[in-house]
Design a protein around this motif. Sequence first.
Motif, short mmCIF file in Angstrom:
data_model
loop_
_atom_site.label_atom_id
_atom_site.label_comp_id
_atom_site.label_asym_id
_atom_site.label_seq_id
_atom_site.Cartn_x
_atom_site.Cartn_y
_atom_site.Cartn_z
N MET A 1 -6.75 -6.16 89.64
CA MET A 1 -8.66 -6.41 89.75
C MET A 1 -9.13 -6.43 88.84
N ILE A 2 -10.16 -7.44 89.15
CA ILE A 2 -10.69 -7.98 87.73
C ILE A 2 -12.18 -7.65 87.61
N GLU A 3 -12.41 -7.33 86.46
CA GLU A 3 -13.92 -6.47 86.28
C GLU A 3 -14.66 -8.57 85.19
N CYS A 4 -16.04 -8.79 85.52
CA CYS A 4 -16.22 -9.46 85.11
C CYS A 4 -17.60 -9.21 84.31
N LYS A 5 -18.08 -9.41 82.99
CA LYS A 5 -18.62 -8.98 82.50
C LYS A 5 -19.69 -10.59 81.44
N ALA A 6 -20.69 -10.21 81.60
CA ALA A 6 -21.35 -11.39 80.77
C ALA A 6 -20.81 -11.92 79.45
N MET A 7 -20.98 -12.92 79.00
CA MET A 7 -20.63 -13.40 77.54
C MET A 7 -20.81 -12.57 76.98
N ASP A 8 -21.97 -12.50 76.66
CA ASP A 8 -22.79 -11.50 75.51
C ASP A 8 -22.42 -10.33 75.44
N VAL A 9 -21.65 -9.95 76.77
CA VAL A 9 -20.99 -8.37 76.60
C VAL A 9 -19.54 -7.92 75.91
N GLU A 10 -19.57 -7.08 75.33
CA GLU A 10 -18.17 -7.52 74.13
C GLU A 10 -17.45 -6.43 74.90
N LEU A 11 -16.62 -6.49 75.25
CA LEU A 11 -15.00 -6.28 76.17
C LEU A 11 -14.40 -4.83 75.57
N SER A 12 -15.54 -3.53 75.13
CA SER A 12 -14.90 -2.88 74.75
C SER A 12 -14.39 -1.98 75.09
N GLU A 13 -13.86 -0.77 74.90
CA GLU A 13 -13.11 0.68 75.38
C GLU A 13 -13.68 1.32 77.47
N LYS A 14 -15.55 0.72 76.68
CA LYS A 14 -15.79 1.44 77.67
C LYS A 14 -15.80 0.54 79.30
N VAL B 1 -13.12 -1.71 80.26
CA VAL B 1 -11.73 -1.11 80.17
C VAL B 1 -11.54 0.36 80.39
N GLU B 2 -12.02 0.97 81.04
CA GLU B 2 -12.36 2.31 81.33
C GLU B 2 -12.65 2.52 82.48
N GLN B 3 -13.95 1.36 82.64
CA GLN B 3 -14.57 0.90 83.98
C GLN B 3 -13.46 0.52 85.14
N VAL B 4 -12.53 -0.28 84.56
CA VAL B 4 -11.62 -0.77 85.52
C VAL B 4 -10.61 -0.02 85.98
N VAL B 5 -10.14 0.83 84.38
CA VAL B 5 -9.54 1.86 85.46
C VAL B 5 -9.91 2.89 85.53
N ARG B 6 -11.64 3.19 85.81
CA ARG B 6 -11.35 4.21 87.10
C ARG B 6 -11.86 3.41 88.28
N TYR B 7 -11.82 2.58 88.55
CA TYR B 7 -12.52 1.68 89.64
C TYR B 7 -10.34 1.44 90.01
N ASN B 8 -9.22 1.47 90.11
CA ASN B 8 -8.02 1.38 89.89
C ASN B 8 -7.90 3.26 90.41
N MET B 9 -8.22 4.15 89.97
CA MET B 9 -7.71 5.44 90.27
C MET B 9 -8.12 5.41 91.86
N SER B 10 -9.45 4.18 92.80
CA SER B 10 -9.97 4.56 93.83
C SER B 10 -9.36 3.61 94.30
N VAL B 11 -9.27 2.55 93.88
CA VAL B 11 -7.87 1.38 94.91
C VAL B 11 -7.02 0.92 93.60
N SER B 12 -5.33 0.98 93.32
CA SER B 12 -4.64 1.02 92.90
C SER B 12 -4.24 -0.16 93.17
N VAL B 13 -3.96 -0.69 91.74
CA VAL B 13 -3.36 -2.33 91.83
C VAL B 13 -2.23 -2.10 90.60
N PRO B 14 -0.98 -3.29 90.72
CA PRO B 14 -0.40 -2.87 89.87
C PRO B 14 -0.75 -4.03 88.56
N PHE B 15 -2.16 -5.17 88.74
CA PHE B 15 -2.46 -5.31 87.37
C PHE B 15 -3.96 -5.70 87.50
#
Length: 145
Positions: A87-100, A102-116
């Motif tokens: 699962m890949i989460e994309c953000k605009a270039m001016d968006v910092e890849l913060s803990e928030k 990462v938490e978003q993609v981890v939350r999505y992973n609760m619904s659709v479990s993936v190894p990466f």
Amino acid sequence: MIQVTFPQPAFRMKEEEGKELIFDEIRKQWVRLTPEEWVRQNLLQYLIQTKKYPASFIGVEKEISLGELKKRFDVLIFDRHHQPWMMIECKAMDVELSEKVVEQVVRYNMSVSVPFLVVSNGSYTYAWAKKENRLISLAELPEFE
């Protein structure tokens, strides 16, 4: 951080009603070219051209359920057995890849479990493998199996 060098794309683009559009080869439709879409389209080309991930195993902007909430993931790659693989989460270039983010993609992973799991803003890309309920940072994206 993973070094991602985008390949030279051959994007189809047009303008309609004052808005720039780009043709998404995966979704087979014209979509508005936002800063996030630019990152997504370039990353998709990297996955297909450089990493040799089969385009037919890639889903873009599909809806998932998180409890009663409906959310859309950016990119979901399936393995050869048609199981969710990355699962890949994309953000605009001016968006910092913060803990928030990462938490978003981890939350999505609760619904659709993936190894990466992957997050990218085009300038920076981070990936993790899930092992025994822990996230292990990766130095590069895995090869498609």
